[in-house]
Design a protein around this motif. Sequence first.
Motif, PDB file in Angstrom:
ATOM      1  N   PHE A  85      41.508  42.454  43.690  1.00  0.00           N
ATOM      2  CA  PHE A  85      41.682  42.842  42.291  1.00  0.00           C
ATOM      3  C   PHE A  85      41.157  44.255  42.062  1.00  0.00           C
ATOM      4  N   SER A  86      41.464  44.798  40.888  1.00  0.00           N
ATOM      5  CA  SER A  86      40.895  46.078  40.482  1.00  0.00           C
ATOM      6  C   SER A  86      40.541  46.023  39.002  1.00  0.00           C
ATOM      7  N   THR A  87      39.547  46.845  38.621  1.00  0.00           N
ATOM      8  CA  THR A  87      39.166  47.005  37.219  1.00  0.00           C
ATOM      9  C   THR A  87      39.026  48.491  36.928  1.00  0.00           C
ATOM     10  N   MET A  88      38.755  48.824  35.660  1.00  0.00           N
ATOM     11  CA  MET A  88      38.562  50.219  35.255  1.00  0.00           C
ATOM     12  C   MET A  88      37.107  50.470  34.906  1.00  0.00           C
ATOM     13  N   ALA A  89      36.823  51.662  34.355  1.00  0.00           N
ATOM     14  CA  ALA A  89      35.449  52.172  34.356  1.00  0.00           C
ATOM     15  C   ALA A  89      34.629  51.863  33.112  1.00  0.00           C
ATOM     16  N   THR A  90      34.677  50.643  32.609  1.00  0.00           N
ATOM     17  CA  THR A  90      33.700  50.263  31.590  1.00  0.00           C
ATOM     18  C   THR A  90      32.992  49.001  32.028  1.00  0.00           C
ATOM     19  N   ALA A  91      31.849  48.744  31.394  1.00  0.00           N
ATOM     20  CA  ALA A  91      31.064  47.576  31.763  1.00  0.00           C
ATOM     21  C   ALA A  91      31.675  46.302  31.186  1.00  0.00           C
ATOM     22  N   SER A  92      31.114  45.186  31.589  1.00  0.00           N
ATOM     23  CA  SER A  92      31.386  43.864  31.021  1.00  0.00           C
ATOM     24  C   SER A  92      32.726  43.253  31.413  1.00  0.00           C
ATOM     25  N   GLY A 125      31.198  40.013  37.832  1.00  0.00           N
ATOM     26  CA  GLY A 125      31.190  40.964  36.734  1.00  0.00           C
ATOM     27  C   GLY A 125      31.104  42.399  37.198  1.00  0.00           C
ATOM     28  N   PRO A 126      32.185  42.978  37.728  1.00  0.00           N
ATOM     29  CA  PRO A 126      32.148  44.386  38.128  1.00  0.00           C
ATOM     30  C   PRO A 126      31.938  45.292  36.915  1.00  0.00           C
ATOM     31  N   THR A 127      31.099  46.316  37.052  1.00  0.00           N
ATOM     32  CA  THR A 127      30.730  47.151  35.904  1.00  0.00           C
ATOM     33  C   THR A 127      31.253  48.572  35.983  1.00  0.00           C
ATOM     34  N   THR A 128      31.951  48.931  37.052  1.00  0.00           N
ATOM     35  CA  THR A 128      32.538  50.265  37.158  1.00  0.00           C
ATOM     36  C   THR A 128      33.953  50.150  37.702  1.00  0.00           C
ATOM     37  N   SER A 129      34.673  51.265  37.693  1.00  0.00           N
ATOM     38  CA  SER A 129      36.013  51.261  38.259  1.00  0.00           C
ATOM     39  C   SER A 129      35.936  50.836  39.720  1.00  0.00           C
ATOM     40  N   VAL A 130      36.664  49.783  40.082  1.00  0.00           N
ATOM     41  CA  VAL A 130      36.464  49.193  41.394  1.00  0.00           C
ATOM     42  C   VAL A 130      37.699  48.405  41.809  1.00  0.00           C
ATOM     43  N   SER A 131      37.946  48.403  43.101  1.00  0.00           N
ATOM     44  CA  SER A 131      38.855  47.420  43.672  1.00  0.00           C
ATOM     45  C   SER A 131      38.029  46.577  44.619  1.00  0.00           C
ATOM     46  N   GLY A 172      36.494  44.418  29.546  1.00  0.00           N
ATOM     47  CA  GLY A 172      35.372  44.767  28.695  1.00  0.00           C
ATOM     48  C   GLY A 172      35.768  45.548  27.462  1.00  0.00           C
ATOM     49  N   ALA A 173      37.020  46.025  27.412  1.00  0.00           N
ATOM     50  CA  ALA A 173      37.512  46.767  26.250  1.00  0.00           C
ATOM     51  C   ALA A 173      39.023  46.649  26.209  1.00  0.00           C
ATOM     52  N   THR A 174      39.603  46.786  25.034  1.00  0.00           N
ATOM     53  CA  THR A 174      41.056  46.648  24.891  1.00  0.00           C
ATOM     54  C   THR A 174      41.812  47.791  25.561  1.00  0.00           C
ATOM     55  N   THR A 175      41.121  48.886  25.856  1.00  0.00           N
ATOM     56  CA  THR A 175      41.771  50.027  26.501  1.00  0.00           C
ATOM     57  C   THR A 175      41.772  49.922  28.027  1.00  0.00           C
ATOM     58  N   GLU A 176      41.128  48.908  28.550  1.00  0.00           N
ATOM     59  CA  GLU A 176      40.988  48.767  29.994  1.00  0.00           C
ATOM     60  C   GLU A 176      42.037  47.819  30.566  1.00  0.00           C
ATOM     61  N   THR A 177      42.328  47.998  31.854  1.00  0.00           N
ATOM     62  CA  THR A 177      43.294  47.157  32.559  1.00  0.00           C
ATOM     63  C   THR A 177      42.620  46.503  33.762  1.00  0.00           C
ATOM     64  N   MET A 178      42.877  45.219  33.939  1.00  0.00           N
ATOM     65  CA  MET A 178      42.435  44.505  35.129  1.00  0.00           C
ATOM     66  C   MET A 178      43.674  43.950  35.829  1.00  0.00           C
TER      67      MET A 178
END
Length: 207
Positions: A109-116, A132-138, A189-195
């Motif tokens: 998986f991947s996430t973007m650069a906000t917490a939570s 609970g990844p807290t930074t931009s990460v795959s 963690g925010a509506t602007t983020e994509t997972m």
Amino acid sequence: MAIVYVLPPAGGLQNTGYANGRTYTSNGVAIPVPDFDAAVLANAGWTVLGSVPAQLGGGGVGLKSPGVLAQSAVPASVTGTTAETVLATIAIPAGALGPNGRIRAAMGFSTMATASHTVRMRLSGTAVMIVGPTTSVSGVQQQDILAQNSTTSQIAIPFGGVGTNSLAPVTTALDMTQAQTLTITAQPGATTETMTLYWYSVEILNP
């Protein structure tokens, strides 16, 4: 004649059956028998499951491990919400997990650069993995869910990796002689983020 799968009564505890002069033994998982013997076993309390479910792919109910239950590399994403969202649902057929079996599930998986951000895996609703990844990460996570010498008792360490953590083991009391589901969810963690869930693979391992 057709071949069907049957599951012994009492959650696999009464694991020897007799039909038309033949003896059938199971270690708590479904086994293949001719349909005319299945009818006799059903009268003795065995459960007739039918033919092998198509979703079992390379594995099978009652077969030795490993057996691939489900696998996909088609990405699924969530954005524009902070609600927990299901990205994959895997059906676990009745009788697929024996009393000493293991569900082994892995994902990328991947996430973007906000917490939570939170990634979860749920077994019929119960969270058996929480990351609970807290930074931009795959990342790649693997989660194991083990039966505790029973088809109605399971345990998992919910952090989806190898090593130590502060999370207590999660226990469930699901009846695995009945169909269950495994879901993979993402909560931005925010509506602007994509997972994004890039891939997953789920195996059933019965000894």
